[in-house]
Design an enzyme around this catalytic site. Structure first.
Site, PDB file in Angstrom:
ATOM      1  CG  ASP A 283      17.754   6.793  53.111  1.00  6.42           C
ATOM      2  OD1 ASP A 283      18.903   6.306  52.998  1.00  6.42           O
ATOM      3  OD2 ASP A 283      16.987   6.914  52.138  1.00  6.42           O
TER       4      ASP A 283
HETATM    5  C1  BGC Z   1      19.308   5.696  49.819  1.00  8.41           C
HETATM    6  C2  BGC Z   1      19.039   4.346  50.468  1.00  8.41           C
HETATM    7  C3  BGC Z   1      20.320   3.578  50.586  1.00  8.41           C
HETATM    8  C4  BGC Z   1      21.300   4.408  51.384  1.00  8.41           C
HETATM    9  C5  BGC Z   1      22.615   3.699  51.642  1.00  8.41           C
HETATM   10  C6  BGC Z   1      20.439   6.432  50.490  1.00  8.41           C
HETATM   11  O1  BGC Z   1      20.810   7.562  49.777  1.00  8.41           O
HETATM   12  O2  BGC Z   1      18.128   6.459  49.836  1.00  8.41           O
HETATM   13  O3  BGC Z   1      18.079   3.645  49.727  1.00  8.41           O
HETATM   14  O4  BGC Z   1      20.084   2.335  51.174  1.00  8.41           O
HETATM   15  O5  BGC Z   1      21.564   5.597  50.682  1.00  8.41           O
HETATM   16  O6  BGC Z   1      23.389   3.614  50.529  1.00  8.41           O
END
Ligand code: BGC
Length: 742
Positions: A283
């Site tokens: 993530d």
């Molecule tokens: C989120 C993800 C997301 C990623 C990219 C993160 O902060 O938890 O779900 O896909 O950002 O934007």
């Protein structure tokens, strides 16, 4: 007007995804490529940057990123979108020595340009074809705009309404969540990777992210192995089985180990036991976050731990980029693990066909045509009305009566547009949004006068607009008041300790109620909200969630009676925050069950509120009524090898056509591990004309009687099982039992 069905639903739905059989030829091409790659180029494939800086205003990062792309140090970009930009950045990647194309990724969560209802709302449809359609349209638009890969679906079970990200998932139930996970993966990816109307999907956030302590985002998670395997992992398994191309790990710890550095989750379970062939992306920054967690000493340590644990791609930590090559050179990171990660990523690039045509997804003509296809909006409207849940309808207040010629349309969200889309809409075309007011005005036409007053804001204490709202109500035959959350009150990093209706909205309702006019409340939002005064006193309540760009039209379809609502709650609505956790399948008999309402003395109860929620899982009304009758269970006893059919008759006993979601629950009353009072085991969404009846059959097998025992074995223990068929988890209409023989 009768209920009309958009004919396009069938059009979009292809055959189920074929098993992604690996072609040896592709593996051979990967091997050849790997042999040519330098250590730095290998690490490059594991590196993902956000490209907002590339296509947005110039920044210090821009040159660095472009240079990194040109020298093969980047495998994927997120947040670069549109044919023009993706084409331009891909051209930079093709200047690199080995000309390995980039993967372009984006959070396409509930639509790209055409915004569908938020995922939690779609889950309320319990309509897998509609859910699949929503994902398909989103994928088709995104793929036409140069995107290869969406960070969706979020398949985290979300049982805590304080956690703002419940809006992104399928709610609190594992069985429903697993079905929806599959539907979404098939919707995004199509029949097989490589089609230009599909994108790679990503099952996130692996794992147990939804169980963050206290409902506070990014927090620790502590849970038993039984709970992990029984409740939180099955939707991920369903996504893997449906062929999901990628997984994303998560920000939380699980029993003390960050998911990103969690070898058990990623290597032992996902890539080991499940033999998962795709790759895992971290993530955002989660590899680096192992440092503040206190699990890694510094980013180099974090990179080493993440690779060892099975995180293949580093989203925005720069930990692999800065440290992995050195770690390999020093013998601290295993080059075989690095090669394996590269192989997994390259495999997807081959499967997408990017080595054969890196610009395959970047066609301006297709972009224009697909993004302006009017069918997309029709689909969004169709899905939005399926997502709405009728929570209350006393005296058949709804549908709106023909004799109501003057309608007061009140509330801070009645004319809002942006709020209807909800969060996670990076590329939404907000000019497409129809407000609730406009939707009603268009549907009701000049013969109904609409009297608008805002009344108050969503947030804030000002009551100065009340008088005007009350005057509008007094001069009308009935009132539609729209209340709820603004688009940015649920979503990532939007945990709330108070999930009551914000501001003075309930007070505004009370002021309108005092006029004595029929009051219809439309609730917008991304999570369960608490609105006890409204629940007690409104004449009708329709939960519209954040319904997307076509929300205003969809709502007018439902309020006018053109469409009969059939949504059911995929998540429990509590009466009070203090009841949380209150998911229906977290309820146990306990040793001190409450047997009479109000009898709380030395019972497992609260002295200031009942144990029951305001609206239970599976609940939702219709403009018609359904009766359940004639339960028959094909055999009183079964062996582990046999199945049992649970059959009953469902009849539409009301005046209009409608859809009912019939639900099958089960309880194992005595077991080696105490079981919940109810667990959903099957459901069917059934359309019935007035007076029509259908025989519904659910099939139970050993698997549906099984659970994880204390040794973490998946077992069905002989003995009696109680079967419950109903219209909601708290509205059981038929009961029976069956015995599993030793
Ligand atoms: C989120 C993800 C997301 C990623 C990219 C993160 O902060 O938890 O779900 O896909 O950002 O934007």
């Amino acid at each position: 007007m009768t209920i009309n069905h958009f004919p396009l639903l069938g059009l979009f739905l292809g055959a189920p995804l074929l098993a992604a059989a690996q072609q040896p030829a592709t593996e051979q091409r990967i091997t050849t490529l790997l042999q040519q790659m330098t250590l730095a180029e290998k690490v490059g494939q594991l590196n993902q940057y956000s490209g907002r800086e590339l296509t947005g205003p110039a920044s210090a990062r821009k040159d660095n990123q472009l240079n990194a792309i040109r020298s093969g140090q980047v495998g994927s970009m997120l947040n670069v979108r549109g044919v023009q930009d993706t084409r331009a950045i891909q051209a930079e990647a093709l200047k690199s020595r080995l000309r390995i194309p980039l993967l372009f990724s984006l959070d396409v969560i509930h639509g790209y340009k055409t915004i569908f209802p938020i995922p939690l709302a779609e889950a309320a449809s319990w309509d897998l074809a509609a859910i699949r359609l929503g994902a398909h349209v989103a994928a088709r638009e995104a793929a036409a705009a140069g995107i290869h890969w969406t960070f969706a679906p979020m398949v985290d079970v979300g049982r805590d309404p304080r956690w703002g990200r419940v809006m992104e998932g399928a709610g609190e139930d594992t069985y429903l969540g697993a079905q929806i996970a599959r539907a979404r993966v098939l919707g995004f990816q199509g029949e097989k990777l490589g089609g230009t109307d599909a994108v790679m999907a990503c099952a996130k956030h692996f794992a147990a992210y939804g169980a963050a302590l206290a409902g506070r985002d990014y927090n620790a998670v502590d849970m038993s192995s039984q709970q992990l395997w029984e409740t939180y992992l099955p939707p991920f398994r369903a996504a893997a089985d449906a062929g999901v191309a990628t997984f994303m790990n998560s920000f939380n710890t699980l029993n003390g180990v960050p998911a990103t550095g969690n070898r058990y989750l990623q290597r032992d379970v996902l890539k080991g036991q499940w033999q998962y062939p795709g790759f895992v992306v971290s993530d955002w920054g989660s590899i680096g976050e192992m440092v503040p967690w206190g699990y890694a000493a510094d980013k180099a340590d974090a990179a080493q731990k993440a690779l060892a644990a099975g995180s293949d791609m580093d989203m925005e930590s720069d930990a692999y980029h800065n440290h992995l090559a050195q770690l390999v050179q020093e013998g601290k990171a295993d080059v075989a693990l690095l090669d394996e990660a590269v192989r997994r990523i390259l495999r997807k690039k081959f499967e997408l066909g990017l080595f054969d045509d890196p610009y395959k997804f970047s066609n301006e003509k297709r972009e224009k045509q697909v993004l302006n296809d009017p069918q997309n909006r029709l689909a969004a409207r169709q899905v939005a009305r399926k997502a709405m849940v009728l929570l209350k309808n006393d005296h058949q207040t709804l549908p709106l009566r023909r004799e109501w010629r003057r309608l007061a349309v009140i509330g801070p969200l009645a004319k809002s547009k942006r709020d209807l889309d909800g969060s996670w809409v990076p590329e939404a075309d907000t000019t497409l949004i129809t407000s609730i007011y406009d939707g009603l005005a268009q549907r009701l036409g000049p013969q109904t006068q609409l009297r608008y007053a805002k009344g108050c804001e969503v947030l804030g204490e000002s009551r100065t607009g009340f008088a005007q709202a009350v005057a509008a109500a007094q001069s009308a035959d009935a009132v539609v008041i729209t209340v709820g959350e603004t688009w940015d009150m649920s979503g990532e990093a939007k945990s709330r300790t108070d999930i009551g209706l914000p501001g003075v909205q309930e007070e505004l309702f009370a002021a309108l109620k005092a006029t004595g006019k029929p009051i219809i409340v439309v609730v917008l939002g991304g999570r369960p909200l608490i609105f006890n005064t409204i629940a007690d006193q409104a004449d009708a309540i329709l939960l519209a969630w954040w319904p997307g760009a076509e929300g205003g039209h969809a709502l007018a379809d439902v309020l006018s009676g053109d469409y009969n609502p059939g949504g059911k709650l995929p998540i429990t609505f509590p009466r009070a925050v203090g009841q949380i956790p209150i998911a229906y399948n977290q309820q146990y008999s306990t040793g001190r069950p409450v047997t009479k309402p109000g009898d709380t003395r030395y019972k497992s109860a609260y002295i200031d509120a009942p144990n029951t929620p305001r609206y239970a899982f599976g609940y939702g009304l219709s403009y018609t009524t359904f009766t359940y009758s004639d339960l028959s269970i094909s055999r009183p006893q079964l062996t582990a090898a046999e199945t049992v059919q649970v059959q009953f008759t469902l009849t539409n006993t009301g005046p209009v056509a409608g859809e009912e979601v019939a639900q099958l629950y089960l309880r194992d009353p005595v077991a080696s591990t105490v079981r919940p009072l109810k667990e959903l085991k099957d459901f069917q969404k059934v359309a019935l004309k007035p007076g029509e009846r259908k025989t519904i059959t659910f099939t139970l097998d050993k698997d549906k009687l099984s659970f994880y025992n204390q040794q973490l074995a998946w077992v069905a223990e002989p003995g009696e099982f109680q079967l419950m068929v109903g219209s909601a988890s708290d509205d059981i209409r038929l009961r029976g039992k069956v015995e599993l023989l030793p």
